[in-house]
Design an enzyme around this catalytic site. Sequence first.
Site, PDB file in Angstrom:
ATOM      1  N   GLN A 153      -3.051   9.372  -3.285  1.00 46.89           N
ATOM      2  CA  GLN A 153      -2.647   7.913  -3.225  1.00 46.89           C
ATOM      3  C   GLN A 153      -2.516   7.063  -4.225  1.00 46.89           C
ATOM      4  O   GLN A 153      -3.472   6.829  -5.083  1.00 46.89           O
ATOM      5  CB  GLN A 153      -3.543   7.017  -2.105  1.00 46.89           C
ATOM      6  CG  GLN A 153      -2.663   5.932  -1.603  1.00 46.89           C
ATOM      7  CD  GLN A 153      -3.655   4.909  -0.622  1.00 46.89           C
ATOM      8  OE1 GLN A 153      -4.823   4.523  -1.077  1.00 46.89           O
ATOM      9  NE2 GLN A 153      -3.307   4.924   0.704  1.00 46.89           N
ATOM     10  N   CYS A 160      -3.520  -2.071   0.852  1.00 44.64           N
ATOM     11  CA  CYS A 160      -4.820  -2.534   0.303  1.00 44.64           C
ATOM     12  C   CYS A 160      -5.132  -3.886   0.461  1.00 44.64           C
ATOM     13  O   CYS A 160      -4.015  -4.691  -0.106  1.00 44.64           O
ATOM     14  CB  CYS A 160      -5.101  -1.845  -0.914  1.00 44.64           C
ATOM     15  SG  CYS A 160      -6.604  -2.513  -1.831  1.00 44.64           S
ATOM     16  N   PRO A 180      -8.106   7.675   3.386  1.00 45.08           N
ATOM     17  CA  PRO A 180      -8.480   7.416   2.101  1.00 45.08           C
ATOM     18  C   PRO A 180      -9.408   6.041   2.253  1.00 45.08           C
ATOM     19  O   PRO A 180      -9.186   5.379   3.117  1.00 45.08           O
ATOM     20  CB  PRO A 180      -7.215   6.848   1.394  1.00 45.08           C
ATOM     21  CG  PRO A 180      -6.104   6.272   2.337  1.00 45.08           C
ATOM     22  CD  PRO A 180      -6.712   7.160   3.590  1.00 45.08           C
ATOM     23  N   MET A 181     -10.512   6.164   1.464  1.00 41.19           N
ATOM     24  CA  MET A 181     -11.665   5.135   1.419  1.00 41.19           C
ATOM     25  C   MET A 181     -11.951   4.892   0.043  1.00 41.19           C
ATOM     26  O   MET A 181     -12.738   5.745  -0.661  1.00 41.19           O
ATOM     27  CB  MET A 181     -12.752   5.333   2.309  1.00 41.19           C
ATOM     28  CG  MET A 181     -12.193   5.194   3.726  1.00 41.19           C
ATOM     29  SD  MET A 181     -13.612   5.231   4.989  1.00 41.19           S
ATOM     30  CE  MET A 181     -14.730   4.101   4.396  1.00 41.19           C
TER      31      MET A 181
HETATM   32  C1  FMN Z   1     -14.501   0.804   2.028  1.00 49.34           C
HETATM   33  C2  FMN Z   1     -13.049   1.153   2.334  1.00 49.34           C
HETATM   34  C3  FMN Z   1     -12.206   1.465   1.370  1.00 49.34           C
HETATM   35  C4  FMN Z   1     -10.910   1.728   1.784  1.00 49.34           C
HETATM   36  N1  FMN Z   1      -9.877   2.493   0.808  1.00 49.34           N
HETATM   37  C5  FMN Z   1      -8.700   2.427   1.115  1.00 49.34           C
HETATM   38  C6  FMN Z   1      -7.705   2.876   0.214  1.00 49.34           C
HETATM   39  O1  FMN Z   1      -8.015   3.386  -1.031  1.00 49.34           O
HETATM   40  N2  FMN Z   1      -6.456   3.136   0.700  1.00 49.34           N
HETATM   41  C7  FMN Z   1      -5.925   3.090   1.784  1.00 49.34           C
HETATM   42  O2  FMN Z   1      -4.902   3.052   2.107  1.00 49.34           O
HETATM   43  N3  FMN Z   1      -7.106   2.568   2.781  1.00 49.34           N
HETATM   44  C8  FMN Z   1      -8.169   2.297   2.435  1.00 49.34           C
HETATM   45  N4  FMN Z   1      -8.897   1.875   3.473  1.00 49.34           N
HETATM   46  C9  FMN Z   1      -8.633   1.799   4.760  1.00 49.34           C
HETATM   47  C10 FMN Z   1      -8.791   3.129   5.792  1.00 49.34           C
HETATM   48  O3  FMN Z   1      -8.091   4.081   5.237  1.00 49.34           O
HETATM   49  C11 FMN Z   1      -8.515   2.637   7.289  1.00 49.34           C
HETATM   50  O4  FMN Z   1      -7.151   2.480   7.283  1.00 49.34           O
HETATM   51  C12 FMN Z   1      -9.363   1.428   7.722  1.00 49.34           C
HETATM   52  O5  FMN Z   1     -10.621   1.420   7.250  1.00 49.34           O
HETATM   53  C13 FMN Z   1      -9.155   1.334   9.124  1.00 49.34           C
HETATM   54  O6  FMN Z   1      -9.860   2.486   9.761  1.00 49.34           O
HETATM   55  P1  FMN Z   1     -11.241   2.224  10.528  1.00 49.34           P
HETATM   56  O7  FMN Z   1     -10.991   1.056  11.319  1.00 49.34           O
HETATM   57  O8  FMN Z   1     -11.100   3.442  11.443  1.00 49.34           O
HETATM   58  O9  FMN Z   1     -12.206   2.056   9.491  1.00 49.34           O
HETATM   59  C14 FMN Z   1     -10.398   1.589   3.178  1.00 49.34           C
HETATM   60  C15 FMN Z   1     -11.137   1.229   4.073  1.00 49.34           C
HETATM   61  C16 FMN Z   1     -12.566   0.835   3.687  1.00 49.34           C
HETATM   62  C17 FMN Z   1     -13.451   0.613   4.884  1.00 49.34           C
END
Ligand code: FMN
Length: 371
Positions: free
Chosen positions: A64, A96, A11-12
């Site tokens: 989520q 978060c 999720p992002m």
């Molecule tokens: C812009 C952004 C928004 C995110 N939104 C969520 C979210 O809504 N819910 C969640 O559980 N994680 C969220 N994350 C975390 C990501 O799911 C992920 O766990 C985190 O970016 C680490 O992975 P990465 O280093 O490969 O990006 C978000 C990350 C980013 C960068």
Amino acid sequence: MQLDGRVILAPMSRYSYLQYREFMMRFGACMCVTEMVSDSGIVHGDRRTMPYLETGDDHPVAVQIFGDDPELMGRAAARVLEVNPSVDAIDVNMGCPVEKVVRRGAGSSLMKDPALCGRIMAAVKASVDVPVTAKIRLGWSSGSITFREVISELESAGADGIGLHVRTRAEKYAGMPHYDLVGNLRDEMSVPLMISGNIYTPEDARRAMEITGADAVMVARGAVGNPALISRTDSMLRTGELPEEPTVSQQADWCLELARMTIAAEGEERGCKIMRSIAANFMTGVKYSHQVRLELTRISTYAELESILSRVCEARGDERITAHGRGILRIGPCRCTPRSSPRGRGRSPLAFRASPAWRPTARGPPPPAGG
Ligand SMILES: Cc1cc2nc3c(=O)[nH]c(=O)nc-3n(C[C@H](O)[C@H](O)[C@H](O)COP(=O)(O)O)c2cc1C
């Protein structure tokens, strides 16, 4: 619920909108997760919140939810399934780091209170008849590493799977994730582990799974503008073979496809605004593309996007993207003894099994907090 694969679209917020999920799922992710949605927004039927519960060609999909009150979270989860019975799973946000969210005790603030995490999980489990997972962090800060306690509470409360972002709240998204702290973590767990943190290449995914023994990887920032990360990782984990990186033309075509889907749903003005933060990523790793990427962050029309990309393709269309991994070691060295081969090939499929606390028919009111 059995999943066909080991690569999950994480999720992002602001990225994981419906059309993005639909587009990315075509590359072979075995599941995706929506942006986080507020429990009270769902319960009160807030008109800005409810569209986040829409799904389409993005199954299997977990919605989520975030909040800090077990009772409200249970009601929100039940409401999600009432509004959209096709939702495949509920995921609870416990990671978060955003100030507005932690200030109200939700998101990664929950990592400070493992028992509350368990109560929220129990309430959500009792309210829905689909698998329930949680996405957590290592803890609040380096002085408060609580993931083991939180995992234990979640498992006791009947969680069907746990996603772990290998950073603390204090680190937000920066720096090297601490794979060092989670060596062979899966061996200590009774439910599937989905691991997240700096997955930028298929090798990163394999390494993260080797170190932790995780059942699946969650791809997040690394897949923005690089959808082939999903298909290439999936292929490597299934067969051991790593397909080539896509060509620049292929990347441009995919970018335009996502833009068309986004614009069809949101209109050209808003669709282009959304694409501003995504389009440039499709050109990461293209030689001399700095100026082009800058232009892509300013597009206002589809025609503009098309013309910028066709200029790049005329010059470099046949070249292959080379720099998505950028040669940087994204997952640092680990002092633990990793498994010699990644979990994946030859293992049983990733499945969220009905655990003892899972009650298929319980769609009624949630239990009292603490249940
Ligand atoms: C812009 C952004 C928004 C995110 N939104 C969520 C979210 O809504 N819910 C969640 O559980 N994680 C969220 N994350 C975390 C990501 O799911 C992920 O766990 C985190 O970016 C680490 O992975 P990465 O280093 O490969 O990006 C978000 C990350 C980013 C960068």
